[in-house]
Motif scaffolding. Structure first.
Motif, short mmCIF file in Angstrom:
data_model
loop_
_atom_site.label_atom_id
_atom_site.label_comp_id
_atom_site.label_asym_id
_atom_site.label_seq_id
_atom_site.Cartn_x
_atom_site.Cartn_y
_atom_site.Cartn_z
N GLY A 91 43.99 24.36 48.17
CA GLY A 91 44.56 25.21 47.52
C GLY A 91 43.83 25.94 46.64
N GLN A 92 42.71 25.34 46.24
CA GLN A 92 41.66 26.05 45.01
C GLN A 92 40.88 27.22 45.77
N LEU A 93 40.69 28.02 44.90
CA LEU A 93 40.07 29.46 45.51
C LEU A 93 38.38 29.42 45.32
N VAL A 94 37.89 29.90 46.52
CA VAL A 94 36.53 29.82 46.62
C VAL A 94 35.96 31.28 46.11
N TYR A 95 35.09 31.23 45.17
CA TYR A 95 34.39 32.34 44.43
C TYR A 95 32.98 32.43 44.79
N LEU A 96 32.40 33.69 45.22
CA LEU A 96 31.05 33.88 45.42
C LEU A 96 30.74 34.73 44.21
N LEU A 97 29.65 34.06 43.43
CA LEU A 97 29.09 34.46 42.09
C LEU A 97 27.85 35.41 42.38
N GLY A 98 27.32 36.58 42.20
CA GLY A 98 26.23 37.02 42.31
C GLY A 98 26.40 38.19 43.63
N ASP A 99 25.24 38.72 43.87
CA ASP A 99 25.13 40.01 44.83
C ASP A 99 24.27 39.48 46.02
N ASP A 101 38.53 37.03 34.34
CA ASP A 101 38.08 37.70 33.08
C ASP A 101 36.87 37.49 32.56
N MET A 102 36.28 36.14 32.37
CA MET A 102 35.11 35.78 31.73
C MET A 102 33.81 36.56 32.51
N CYS A 103 34.05 36.41 33.87
CA CYS A 103 32.88 37.16 34.80
C CYS A 103 33.03 38.67 34.51
N GLY A 104 34.19 39.16 34.57
CA GLY A 104 33.96 40.63 34.28
C GLY A 104 33.65 41.02 32.98
N GLU A 111 24.65 30.65 32.23
CA GLU A 111 25.94 30.80 31.27
C GLU A 111 27.09 30.74 31.90
N ILE A 112 27.64 31.32 32.78
CA ILE A 112 28.81 31.25 33.13
C ILE A 112 29.04 30.16 33.83
N LEU A 113 28.01 29.48 34.76
CA LEU A 113 28.63 28.20 35.18
C LEU A 113 28.74 27.12 34.23
N ILE A 114 27.83 27.10 33.17
CA ILE A 114 27.83 26.16 32.12
C ILE A 114 29.13 26.41 31.11
N SER A 115 29.59 27.45 30.71
CA SER A 115 30.83 27.97 30.40
C SER A 115 32.13 27.28 30.63
N ALA A 116 31.96 27.76 32.37
CA ALA A 116 33.17 27.64 33.35
C ALA A 116 33.30 25.86 33.13
N SER A 117 32.20 25.26 33.43
CA SER A 117 32.48 23.88 33.44
C SER A 117 32.79 23.00 32.14
N ARG A 118 32.33 23.60 31.04
CA ARG A 118 32.56 23.01 29.68
C ARG A 118 34.25 23.17 29.53
N ASP A 119 34.87 24.50 29.80
CA ASP A 119 36.05 24.75 29.67
C ASP A 119 36.90 24.46 30.75
N GLY A 120 36.66 23.69 31.63
CA GLY A 120 37.73 23.18 32.72
C GLY A 120 37.92 24.43 33.69
N MET A 121 37.35 25.40 33.91
CA MET A 121 37.51 26.67 34.63
C MET A 121 36.97 26.43 35.93
N ILE A 122 36.38 25.56 36.41
CA ILE A 122 35.93 25.25 37.90
C ILE A 122 35.99 23.93 37.94
N ASP A 123 36.20 23.67 39.35
CA ASP A 123 36.21 22.13 39.71
C ASP A 123 34.92 21.93 40.80
N ALA A 124 34.44 22.62 41.10
CA ALA A 124 33.10 22.57 41.81
C ALA A 124 32.05 23.61 41.87
N ALA A 125 30.85 23.41 42.00
CA ALA A 125 29.88 24.48 42.13
C ALA A 125 28.60 24.22 42.86
N HIS A 126 28.15 24.98 43.61
CA HIS A 126 26.90 24.68 44.48
C HIS A 126 26.09 25.91 44.44
N ASP A 127 24.91 25.88 44.18
CA ASP A 127 24.00 26.95 44.26
C ASP A 127 23.76 27.53 45.71
#
Length: 749
Positions: free
Chosen positions: A587-595, A703-706, A630-646
């Protein structure tokens, strides 16, 4: 055995000497005679030959490496920089971390087990010599074609050597890489990284100061193994006949090294050492000359007091031996007895072999006869410096014009599905568990993340959760297409990998693996890679703290792809807030960051599907990399994401496969409007990552990414037991797992 004393050398200027056999050029030999004002003794010739080798002196690379200092960004974290055994950075709370990567390429081809094992042993002693307790190792590896018979000889031995030595030391192996490419056939790359932890006040340096202070050699006895080993092996090109110099490979004893580590740490704890140096490449020649060169006086050594395993060794052989598990310490006379007591407690042989003098010469005696009398800086730090000619290869334009974007693409969803399975099951993209399961990843109990995560992560303070993350990366295919960009992409990927786990990147170590410096084309690749890496480090604010150069990586006239391996170290305040790569919650949402752009040059898809290398590598946008981090670090610290993969080799579909398989959860995807499904899945555009976002955090995250201007596209949801690309295909996790996990065992088991 004839004894070639200093006086005899002065009296017999015309004696023929084997300078060429020892790897010296005629002008280098003439320069030695000029420095000494006479011909060298046999022992002096041995010392200069190993210390002026490519591996020890960096004579072909110095002019380019100086950029890492000249362009270094200002860094409050840097405590010890380039020039010592390893760099040291401040990670907060009074802790310092030291890390470094080095190569053991040629020895590992000749004798895979011992070559790789002693590579681990050597880098661990570099870290120990800085005053730190080693806490983890990593191993970036490159081999020839996965199905080549010689890969079956080399790879299992290398892996067994790394695992055998590291496991016996009780050090977790937390990361690295395994890459297969025909260009490494006959010249594998075995790079080894070690991380160590200490308090700020525990930093030690390699210098011999204080007239009358004693020089103590401790550790294993000196034997005939490794004579002219890494110093000479790494300074020449193999011929087509392959392995030939087996006796020059060192033999390791991890149990002796474990005793040496604990003994040394106790010696540090009691403040018994003024200066210290490990014995690695060039052995005693290196340790004595570097300690004396960096100190405030001279040094006198009684070579006949060195404990031997082989009583027939000549003075030259003792000076050149690269026997393992040895250290050299400078100790005040009043502390010598306590130093020796601690060594005896740990069953470590220790011998006073000399003392610091008030002169400016390194003098070595053999049974009372003086056999060495040299200015130590000329041996250790003032060797030859070459401005090798370099030129862009004639074939470079044609290679870049052979655009991978023009290769035939899958026509429909069925072909896309078939190519996805081929990609994730290819040797480079397949699971490396067969290899990494041979390493202990969790010994010591502080491993937070390990393979196949984006970065290895180690907790260094139990109370606060302070930790460090380390990643290594390097894509030789990208660097072959454009070495300047390829080096920057290596840094960018390591930087991104560290940030993906939630750690802030701080500093860099590098291992620069290239062909012969006597080839203008290979030298151009090296010069461009150094320029690219130095420029990128300045932009990202991550100084190079040290590293290694490995040249002559070629067989006959065939060089490896230029392979700059870049390690990045980052700090995380609390490892409990780390971000893993696994999709674990439905049920978690998958986001693609970057171009995502149409960038397939040097890609895994072009290699696997078309056996093609050509075009341009992905573009680098370092400011975007910094923003993404910066986004990945902030999101991790503030509990906004549960998984990340480059996203890197293999693009989106490779990253998705790894995150889904690791968590045992599938994903349903929608191709963003205006994007070709093929490009969506296989492009290797840099500066991208995928994240899983809890629905409750979606608004805060977007909102943070935007607000910061980072493109963030919702591409799907974690769900089910398959990867489904809407309107294209679906492939079950079971089928993906079979393709991903069966390849390496089938090739190597």
């Amino acid at each position: 055995m004839s004894l070639d004393t200093v006086k005899h050398a002065s009296d017999t200027p015309d004696v023929e000497q084997p300078w060429a056999e020892l790897g010296l050029k005629r002008d280098e030999y003439d320069r030695i005679r000029e420095i000494l004002g006479r011909r060298p003794t046999g022992a002096e010739l041995a010392m200069y030959s190993v210390m002026w080798s490519e591996h020890c002196s960096y004579k072909s690379s110095k002019v380019h490496l100086k950029q890492f200092g000249e362009k270094a960004p200002a860094s409050d974290a840097m405590l010890v920089g380039i020039g010592e055994n390893a760099g040291v950075v401040d990670v907060g709370q009074g802790y310092a971390v030291t890390f470094k990567v080095e190569s053991h390429n040629h020895p590992s081809y000749i004798e895979p087990y011992q070559g790789a094992a002693t590579g681990i042993g050597g880098i661990v002693r570099d870290i120990l010599a800085m005053g730190a307790r080693p806490v983890a190792v990593m191993d970036p590896l490159r081999f020839g074609a996965a199905d080549h018979p010689d890969t079956r000889r080399v790879l299992p031995g290398v892996v067994a050597g790394i695992g055998g030595y590291g496991n016996c030391l009780g050090l977790p192996n937390i990361g690295g890489e395994v890459v297969f490419d025909p260009c490494y056939q006959g010249n594998p790359l075995v790079n080894a990284l070690c991380v160590g932890v200490m308090r700020h006040e525990d930093i030690h340096l390699a210098k011999a100061s204080g007239t009358g202070n004693k020089v103590i050699l401790y550790g294993a006895r000196t034997g005939g193994d490794g004579i002219g080993g890494v110093s000479v092996l790494a300074s020449e090109t193999f011929d087509e006949t392959g392995p030939a110099k087996r006796p020059a490979v060192q033999v390791g004893d991890p149990f002796q090294e474990k005793l040496l580590i604990e003994c040394t740490l106790e010696v540090f704890k009691e403040d018994l050492v003024v200066g210290i140096q490990d014995l690695g490449g060039a052995g005693l020649s290196c340790a004595t000359s570097e300690l004396a060169s960096a100190g405030s006086g001279g040094m006198r050594v009684e070579l006949d007091t060195v404990p031997l395993r082989d009583s027939t060794l000549s003075p030259e052989e003792i000076l050149m031996s690269e026997s393992q598990e040895r250290m050299c310490a400078i100790v005040e006379p009043g502390k010598v007895d306590r130093f020796l007591e601690i060594c005896e407690k740990w069953d470590v042989i220790a011998t006073v072999i000399g003392e610091v003098t008030d002169g400016d010469r390194l003098e070595i005696y053999w049974h009372g006869e003086q056999i060495v009398d040299v200015p130590p800086r000329t041996v250790a730090h003032e060797g030859p410096v070459y401005n090798r000619p370099y030129a862009r290869p004639e074939w470079q334009d044609a290679l870049q014009a052979d655009d991978a974007n023009a290769l035939p693409r899958p026509k429909d969803g069925d072909e896309l599905r078939e190519q996805v399975l081929r990609l994730v099951g290819s040797p480079n993209q397949a699971s490396k568990a067969w290899i990494t399961d041979q390493y202990d990843r969790y010994v010591l109990g502080n491993t937070v993340l390990a393979q196949p995560e984006d970065s290895g992560m180690i907790r260094i303070d139990e109370e606060t959760g302070l930790g460090v993350a380390v990643a290594t990366d390097g894509n030789g295919r990208y660097a072959k297409l454009d070495p300047y960009t390829g080096a920057q992409l290596a840094l960018a990927e390591s930087y991104r990998n560290v940030a993906a786990t939630g750690a802030k990147p701080l500093a860099v170590t590098d291992c620069l693996n290239f062909g012969s410096p006597e080839d203008p084309g290979a030298m151009w690749q090296f010069a461009e890679a150094c320029r690219g890496l130095a420029d990128a480090c300045r932009t990202l604010g991550t100084p190079v703290t040290g590293g290694n150069v490995s040249l002559y990586n070629q067989t006959g006239d065939t060089a490896i792809h230029p392979t700059p391996v870049v390690g990045v170290l980052g700090v995380i305040d609390d490892v409990a807030r780390r971000t893993p790569m696994a999709f674990a919650e439905e049920g978690q949402l998958v986001y693609l960051l970057g171009d995502t752009r149409e960038e397939l040059g040097g890609s895994a898809w072009s290699q696997v599907i078309h056996d093609h290398l050509g075009g341009m590598p992905p573009k680098v946008d370092l400011e975007r990399e910094r923003l993404l981090a910066e986004i990945l670090i902030s999101a991790s610290r503030d509990g906004m994401i549960d998984a990340a993969h480059d996203l890197s080799d293999g693009g989106l579909v490779q990253a998705l496969t790894e995150s889904c398989l690791k968590g045992g959860k599938g994903a349903r995807l929608v191709v963003p409007d205006g994007l070709d499904p093929f490009v969506f899945l296989f492009s290797e555009s840099a500066g991208r990552a995928i994240v899983s976002v809890p629905r409750s955090e979606e608004l805060r995250f977007t909102d943070m990414c935007g607000a910061r201007g980072l493109p963030a596209a919702r591409i799907g949801v974690v769900d089910g037991d398959a990867i489904e690309v809407q309107g294209q295909f679906s492939v079950s996790l079971a089928e993906l797992r079979e393709a991903h996990e069966a390849t390496i065992p089938a090739l190597l088991a």
